[in-house]
Design a protein around this motif. Structure first.
Motif, mmCIF file in Angstrom:
data_model
loop_
_atom_site.group_PDB
_atom_site.id
_atom_site.type_symbol
_atom_site.label_atom_id
_atom_site.label_comp_id
_atom_site.label_asym_id
_atom_site.label_seq_id
_atom_site.Cartn_x
_atom_site.Cartn_y
_atom_site.Cartn_z
ATOM 1 N N ALA A 1 -44.410 19.978 -49.932
ATOM 2 C CA ALA A 1 -45.498 20.491 -50.761
ATOM 3 C C ALA A 1 -46.541 21.212 -49.923
ATOM 4 O O ALA A 1 -47.057 22.262 -50.316
ATOM 5 C CB ALA A 1 -46.145 19.346 -51.534
ATOM 6 N N CYS A 2 -46.839 20.660 -48.762
ATOM 7 C CA CYS A 2 -47.837 21.265 -47.880
ATOM 8 C C CYS A 2 -47.386 22.647 -47.406
ATOM 9 O O CYS A 2 -48.181 23.589 -47.381
ATOM 10 C CB CYS A 2 -48.078 20.348 -46.685
ATOM 11 N N LEU A 3 -46.121 22.777 -47.044
ATOM 12 C CA LEU A 3 -45.611 24.058 -46.561
ATOM 13 C C LEU A 3 -45.564 25.095 -47.679
ATOM 14 O O LEU A 3 -45.871 26.273 -47.464
ATOM 15 C CB LEU A 3 -44.225 23.879 -45.940
ATOM 16 N N ILE A 4 -45.177 24.667 -48.876
ATOM 17 C CA ILE A 4 -45.171 25.594 -50.018
ATOM 18 C C ILE A 4 -46.593 26.027 -50.358
ATOM 19 O O ILE A 4 -46.857 27.209 -50.602
ATOM 20 C CB ILE A 4 -44.492 24.946 -51.235
ATOM 21 N N ALA A 5 -47.520 25.070 -50.363
ATOM 22 C CA ALA A 5 -48.921 25.400 -50.630
ATOM 23 C C ALA A 5 -49.444 26.381 -49.593
ATOM 24 O O ALA A 5 -50.249 27.260 -49.905
ATOM 25 C CB ALA A 5 -49.770 24.128 -50.636
ATOM 26 N N GLY A 6 -48.975 26.228 -48.349
ATOM 27 C CA GLY A 6 -49.380 27.157 -47.306
ATOM 28 C C GLY A 6 -48.861 28.557 -47.554
ATOM 29 O O GLY A 6 -49.602 29.540 -47.453
#
Length: 239
Positions: free
Chosen positions: A159-164
């Motif tokens: 989720a963090c990488l997609i949000a990035g």
């Protein structure tokens, strides 16, 4: 114009003239200015600056340094808090996965702070460049089997990488920092160095790079997290 607006709104103010002189001119340059005016050249830069100003030397308004006011500092702090909260909301929404919720988090942030980009886009999401959706699909489905961590850790990191990517962020240190804001579990990846290939370097360079990576990983788990993020983003670009 921006300078005038910031001063008018009380977010910045002109710095002390003596400080401005000390920053703009080297000590030798100030000595030359003093000599031309027949003034003593001794003393510290601050003393030299005071002597010039007392003799009538003036700095062009366009060259005056600016410094933050209390209001300006408070505004920057508020922006940082709002950005962190938007990223946190987007990341937690994507764990569900709730893409509309993540979009709403970034839209709320933009509605408060505005967004201007040379591309003409007026919102944060994909503003800096167009991200192929296959990269998002890859990240959403990547199992992260290299990790000896919980499933919640994996879901949060995805989720963090997609949000990035949604906000155009691919810098590993920033992504690692944002991840640690929403997940306290420490990464466990015993084979992290082995995930990287050194084929593009000669033997001696590759050995030195591998040794440096191993030393970093042994010293601080944050390096492991950053290296792993780099690895996954690399794989997503090849997807």
């Amino acid at each position: 114009e921006v300078r005038r607006v910031l001063v008018r709104r009380g977010f910045v103010q002109n710095a002390d003239a003596g400080h401005t002189l000390s920053v703009l001119y080297t000590k030798d340059a100030m000595k030359e200015l003093l000599r031309k005016r027949g003034l003593s050249v001794g003393g510290t830069k601050e003393q030299q600056a005071a002597r010039l100003l007392a003799d009538g030397f003036r700095i062009s308004p366009s060259r005056r340094l600016l410094e933050l006011t209390a209001s300006g500092s408070a505004l920057i702090a508020a922006h940082g808090v709002n950005l962190s909260e938007a990223i946190r909301r987007a990341t937690l929404a994507l764990k569900e996965p709730d893409y509309p919720g993540a979009v709403a988090a970034y839209r709320d942030y933009d509605s408060r702070w505005g967004y201007v980009h040379p591309s003409g886009k007026t919102h944060t999401i994909f503003a800096s460049y167009d991200v192929p959706f296959r990269r998002l699909d890859f990240l959403a489905g990547y199992p992260m089997r290299e990790l000896c961590n919980s499933e919640d850790f994996r879901r949060t990191l995805r989720a963090c990488l997609i949000a990035g990517l949604m906000r155009g962020e691919q810098e590993r240190t920033e992504l690692a920092f944002r991840f640690k804001e929403v997940c306290q579990e420490q990464i466990v990846c015993p084979g992290i160095v082995g995930l990287f290939t050194m084929d593009d370097f000669d033997g001696s360079t590759a050995a030195a790079m591998r040794e440096a990576m191993e030393q970093n990983v042994a010293a601080d788990s944050d390096f492991t997290l950053e290296y792993y993020i780099s690895h996954v983003l690399y794989l997503s670009r090849r997807a």
